[in-house]
Design an enzyme around this catalytic site. Structure first.
Site, PDB file in Angstrom:
ATOM      1  N   LYS A  99     -43.213 -12.256  34.602  1.00  0.00           N
ATOM      2  CA  LYS A  99     -42.636 -13.441  36.356  1.00  0.00           C
ATOM      3  C   LYS A  99     -42.012 -12.535  37.240  1.00  0.00           C
ATOM      4  O   LYS A  99     -42.740 -12.221  38.575  1.00  0.00           O
ATOM      5  CB  LYS A  99     -41.206 -13.568  35.713  1.00  0.00           C
ATOM      6  CG  LYS A  99     -40.619 -14.510  36.978  1.00  0.00           C
ATOM      7  CD  LYS A  99     -39.285 -15.458  36.552  1.00  0.00           C
ATOM      8  CE  LYS A  99     -38.767 -16.286  37.076  1.00  0.00           C
ATOM      9  NZ  LYS A  99     -37.474 -16.146  36.771  1.00  0.00           N
ATOM     10  N   LYS A 155     -31.485  -1.521  32.056  1.00  0.00           N
ATOM     11  CA  LYS A 155     -32.662  -0.941  32.136  1.00  0.00           C
ATOM     12  C   LYS A 155     -33.038   0.579  33.087  1.00  0.00           C
ATOM     13  O   LYS A 155     -33.687   0.979  33.865  1.00  0.00           O
ATOM     14  CB  LYS A 155     -33.277  -2.052  33.239  1.00  0.00           C
ATOM     15  CG  LYS A 155     -33.523  -3.515  32.124  1.00  0.00           C
ATOM     16  CD  LYS A 155     -34.716  -3.998  33.307  1.00  0.00           C
ATOM     17  CE  LYS A 155     -34.352  -5.703  32.181  1.00  0.00           C
ATOM     18  NZ  LYS A 155     -34.867  -6.835  33.482  1.00  0.00           N
ATOM     19  N   HIS A 191     -34.589 -13.834  -1.292  1.00  0.00           N
ATOM     20  CA  HIS A 191     -34.192 -13.272  -1.699  1.00  0.00           C
ATOM     21  C   HIS A 191     -33.758 -12.187  -0.273  1.00  0.00           C
ATOM     22  O   HIS A 191     -34.289 -11.095  -0.858  1.00  0.00           O
ATOM     23  CB  HIS A 191     -35.834 -12.807  -1.608  1.00  0.00           C
ATOM     24  CG  HIS A 191     -36.661 -13.732  -2.870  1.00  0.00           C
ATOM     25  ND1 HIS A 191     -35.984 -14.407  -3.971  1.00  0.00           N
ATOM     26  CD2 HIS A 191     -36.726 -15.379  -2.677  1.00  0.00           C
ATOM     27  CE1 HIS A 191     -36.607 -15.374  -4.735  1.00  0.00           C
ATOM     28  NE2 HIS A 191     -37.078 -15.775  -3.571  1.00  0.00           N
ATOM     29  N   GLU A 197     -41.976  -2.323  30.209  1.00  0.00           N
ATOM     30  CA  GLU A 197     -43.459  -2.596  29.539  1.00  0.00           C
ATOM     31  C   GLU A 197     -44.431  -2.945  29.272  1.00  0.00           C
ATOM     32  O   GLU A 197     -45.081  -2.559  28.933  1.00  0.00           O
ATOM     33  CB  GLU A 197     -41.745  -2.847  28.386  1.00  0.00           C
ATOM     34  CG  GLU A 197     -40.353  -2.358  27.724  1.00  0.00           C
ATOM     35  CD  GLU A 197     -39.614  -3.157  28.287  1.00  0.00           C
ATOM     36  OE1 GLU A 197     -39.307  -3.903  30.090  1.00  0.00           O
ATOM     37  OE2 GLU A 197     -38.683  -3.422  28.179  1.00  0.00           O
ATOM     38  N   GLU A 215     -29.706 -14.770  25.518  1.00  0.00           N
ATOM     39  CA  GLU A 215     -29.264 -14.144  27.135  1.00  0.00           C
ATOM     40  C   GLU A 215     -28.862 -15.646  27.985  1.00  0.00           C
ATOM     41  O   GLU A 215     -28.470 -15.061  28.787  1.00  0.00           O
ATOM     42  CB  GLU A 215     -30.864 -14.316  27.259  1.00  0.00           C
ATOM     43  CG  GLU A 215     -31.205 -12.997  28.434  1.00  0.00           C
ATOM     44  CD  GLU A 215     -32.761 -12.558  28.434  1.00  0.00           C
ATOM     45  OE1 GLU A 215     -32.619 -11.886  27.909  1.00  0.00           O
ATOM     46  OE2 GLU A 215     -33.255 -13.330  28.798  1.00  0.00           O
ATOM     47  N   GLY A 223     -37.487 -17.121  32.494  1.00  0.00           N
ATOM     48  CA  GLY A 223     -38.098 -16.426  31.807  1.00  0.00           C
ATOM     49  C   GLY A 223     -38.532 -16.909  30.262  1.00  0.00           C
ATOM     50  O   GLY A 223     -39.082 -17.455  29.926  1.00  0.00           O
ATOM     51  N   ARG A 224     -36.643 -17.630  29.466  1.00  0.00           N
ATOM     52  CA  ARG A 224     -36.627 -17.455  28.834  1.00  0.00           C
ATOM     53  C   ARG A 224     -37.262 -19.229  28.327  1.00  0.00           C
ATOM     54  O   ARG A 224     -36.715 -19.654  27.138  1.00  0.00           O
ATOM     55  CB  ARG A 224     -35.297 -17.575  27.973  1.00  0.00           C
ATOM     56  CG  ARG A 224     -34.330 -17.274  28.260  1.00  0.00           C
ATOM     57  CD  ARG A 224     -33.147 -17.213  28.339  1.00  0.00           C
ATOM     58  NE  ARG A 224     -32.194 -17.444  28.935  1.00  0.00           N
ATOM     59  CZ  ARG A 224     -31.399 -16.568  30.307  1.00  0.00           C
ATOM     60  NH1 ARG A 224     -32.491 -15.881  30.679  1.00  0.00           N
ATOM     61  NH2 ARG A 224     -30.705 -17.196  30.893  1.00  0.00           N
TER      62      ARG A 224
HETATM   63  O1  F6P Z   1     -34.499  -9.175  28.718  1.00  0.00           O
HETATM   64  C1  F6P Z   1     -34.809  -9.896  29.883  1.00  0.00           C
HETATM   65  C2  F6P Z   1     -35.501 -10.022  30.628  1.00  0.00           C
HETATM   66  O2  F6P Z   1     -35.367 -10.316  32.210  1.00  0.00           O
HETATM   67  C3  F6P Z   1     -35.887 -11.156  30.455  1.00  0.00           C
HETATM   68  O3  F6P Z   1     -34.556 -12.170  31.349  1.00  0.00           O
HETATM   69  C4  F6P Z   1     -37.410 -11.764  30.676  1.00  0.00           C
HETATM   70  O4  F6P Z   1     -37.754 -12.976  29.884  1.00  0.00           O
HETATM   71  C5  F6P Z   1     -37.797 -10.393  30.286  1.00  0.00           C
HETATM   72  O5  F6P Z   1     -37.233  -9.531  30.403  1.00  0.00           O
HETATM   73  C6  F6P Z   1     -39.151  -9.865  30.598  1.00  0.00           C
HETATM   74  O6  F6P Z   1     -39.657 -10.460  32.411  1.00  0.00           O
HETATM   75  P1  F6P Z   1     -40.456 -10.439  32.970  1.00  0.00           P
HETATM   76  O7  F6P Z   1     -41.048 -11.965  33.038  1.00  0.00           O
HETATM   77  O8  F6P Z   1     -39.909 -10.514  34.462  1.00  0.00           O
HETATM   78  O9  F6P Z   1     -41.087  -9.559  32.718  1.00  0.00           O
END
Ligand code: F6P
Length: 538
Positions: A203, A507, A379, A209, A348, A262-263
């Site tokens: 987003k 972060k 199990h 990452e 979250e 995002g979620r």
């Molecule tokens: O885990 C934190 C977060 O901000 C989530 O809310 C989001 O889904 C994720 O990082 C990824 O964010 P982006 O889509 O901006 O890479």
């Protein structure tokens, strides 16, 4: 005392009485129990009859929902008001899956037109890739897709792909989330860049990452294909300047509005890998299933409203009975990622300690969620579920008809989920165990030692979601069920379910620590942290 405070007090009182009462005893006492506690929504069945509440407790919970303004909040939510108050945004994922011709507005701005156009564009793009008409830089058709994203830009599409992918997919989709270089290495291993499409989903298009993995994947493409390798990049983002700077061709950029959290974004272009991998029809069917749950949530009275009732059951356990943890166990291997998905959705969204007005919350908020697929979990952690010192409520999800494989194995699977829910609730008394051991002729002294160990306390609650089959439609409804139950909980806890400030500090610190690991000047840290940095730098 306000109506809301009084309603909470009534719920707490009800829960106190529920504590020592046997759930199983309620079925005889309440002839209406199954009728009131089994509800249908969007072709899913939700059975809350194995919950610890009596029907009078249910009424107290419904009164809480009314006093807490769930109905009015639901209206504001669907009307596109800025329910994400700390970021001044609507949270309008329902618009993404609404039937054609809908008229959703995010803070007054119409969005349904752009959603429909984007759905059409995604379908056309996916069809082009799937048919081979849209080719890679060397003229080969795309046969592999690498989806790079994390959190909300990963869990949803990964879950949907796992849940619905064909045994022999036309396009193989692989997901990469972790910045651990092993994740990308395994995903790229054995792939031919000439037939691989790399879809970068973020987003913000700044997530550490994702951008680290995206750059490495771009290098991999360019190393094999030269600058033309950029034609294999696709970006899904709300930050269109960043996607252009990254080198993604305009026609490969799929945007979405900031009213998509995002979620809650799997319904948006974030789900593009699924549109391509499963085909647009399957994706549209998933949207339709979610839309059916939206319609149910929006219109059903609270007494028959599946997301609201599920939220109230969880609240009864969480707040009434002080149970901070919940297990989610899908008896469907294809749904093994559901617990992970729900961890982000619920923890979250609702893992908050202050209200949307910045005041300390009056009640405990989100439960910690864990789980995995049954029967495997039997199990792993079910010993503790049956005989541990804590009561951990469970959500069971079962699918009546298997998509593939031996129907006899499916019946074994179903017999296990039914039996586990029964065993957790009913248990096995010490008297019954003693009688069994005596019948086997064990000496009295051994019976005294063994019987308590083989006794099951029971009274461990569960919710049971039954899906007719695991197809796109039912999956969409299932995910929307949990989205809306999370919303209802957030309303009653008076928190903002749509921000996530709690992920920011880590972060920021990681960026600072990285500078030090890369040889930068040592910063101010506690002695424990400083020692670790010293050990790992260089
Ligand atoms: O885990 C934190 C977060 O901000 C989530 O809310 C989001 O889904 C994720 O990082 C990824 O964010 P982006 O889509 O901006 O890479």
């Amino acid at each position: 005392m306000s109506d809301l405070t009084a309603a909470w007090a009534r719920l707490t009182e009800a829960a106190k009485a529920a504590g020592p009462r046997r759930i199983a005893s309620l079925f005889d006492a309440e002839p209406e129990r199954l009728k009131r506690l089994v509800v249908e929504a969007a072709d899913l069945e939700l059975d809350l009859s194995k919950q610890p509440w009596s029907l009078a407790d249910l009424d107290a919970a419904l009164a809480l929902a009314k006093a807490g303004g769930v109905e009015a909040a639901r209206e504001r939510f669907f009307a596109g008001e800025p329910v994400n108050s700390s970021e001044h945004r609507a949270a309008l994922h329902m618009a993404l899956r609404a039937p054609r011709g809908s008229d959703f507005k995010a803070q007054g701005q119409p969005v349904s037109g752009e959603v429909e156009a984007m759905r059409g564009r995604m379908a056309a793009f996916a069809n082009g890739i799937r048919s081979g008409a849209h080719k890679g830089a060397t003229g080969k058709p795309f046969r592999k897709l690498i989806h790079i994203g994390i959190g909300g830009s990963d869990f949803g599409p990964r879950l949907v792909w796992e849940a619905l992918r064909p045994l022999d997919p036309e396009i193989e989709v692989r997901y990469v989330a972790n910045v651990d270089p092993a994740d990308l290495a395994f995903a790229l291993h054995g792939l031919d860049p000439a037939e691989t499409l790399v879809v970068v989903v973020s987003k913000t298009f700044t997530t550490q990452e994702t951008m680290t993995n995206a750059k490495a994947a771009r290098d991999w493409l360019r190393a094999a294909l030269g600058p033309a390798g950029d034609a294999h990049l696709v970006a899904v983002s709300a930050a269109l300047k960043e996607t252009a700077a990254f080198g993604v061709p305009d026609e490969h950029v799929f945007g979405f509005g900031d009213w998509v959290g995002g979620r809650y974004s799997v319904w948006s272009p974030v789900g593009l890998s699924c549109v391509i991998g499963l085909g647009p029809e399957a994706f549209e069917a998933m949207l339709a299933g979610a839309a059916a749950m939206d319609a149910h949530f929006q219109s059903a009275p609270l007494e028959r409203n599946a997301p609201a009732l599920l939220a109230l059951a969880h609240i009864f356990n969480r707040n009434g009975l002080g149970r901070p943890v919940r297990a989610v166990v899908p008896y469907a291997q294809r749904l093994h990622l559901l617990p992970t998905y729900l961890q982000q959705l619920e923890m979250e969204s609702n893992g908050k300690q202050v209200t949307a007005l910045g005041q300390p919350v009056a009640h405990h908020t989100a439960q910690a969620v864990f789980g995995d697929a049954g029967t495997n979990v039997q199990h792993a952690f079910f010993q503790l579920m049956h005989q541990g010192t804590d009561v951990i409520p469970t959500d069971f999800i079962a699918v009546r008809h298997a998509a593939e494989g031996d129907p006899a194995a499916q019946r074994i699977l179903l017999s296990n989920v039914i039996a586990q829910a029964e065993a957790l609730m009913v248990g096995k008394s010490e008297a019954a165990v003693r009688a069994e051991l005596a019948a086997k002729g064990l000496p009295a002294a051994e019976i005294d030692t063994l019987a308590p160990q083989r006794t099951f306390p029971g009274d461990r609650p569960s919710a049971f979601v039954l899906m007719d089959r695991l197809d796109p439609q039912h999956l969409g409804a299932l995910l929307a069920l949990y989205e809306h139950k999370t919303f209802v909980e957030g309303v009653l806890w008076e928190i903002n379910s749509f921000d996530q400030w709690g992920v920011e500090l880590g972060k920021t610190l990681a960026t600072r620590v990285l500078g030090e690991l890369d040889g930068g000047a040592a910063g101010a840290h506690d002695p424990s942290t400083a020692r670790l940095i010293g050990k790992l730098k260089g």
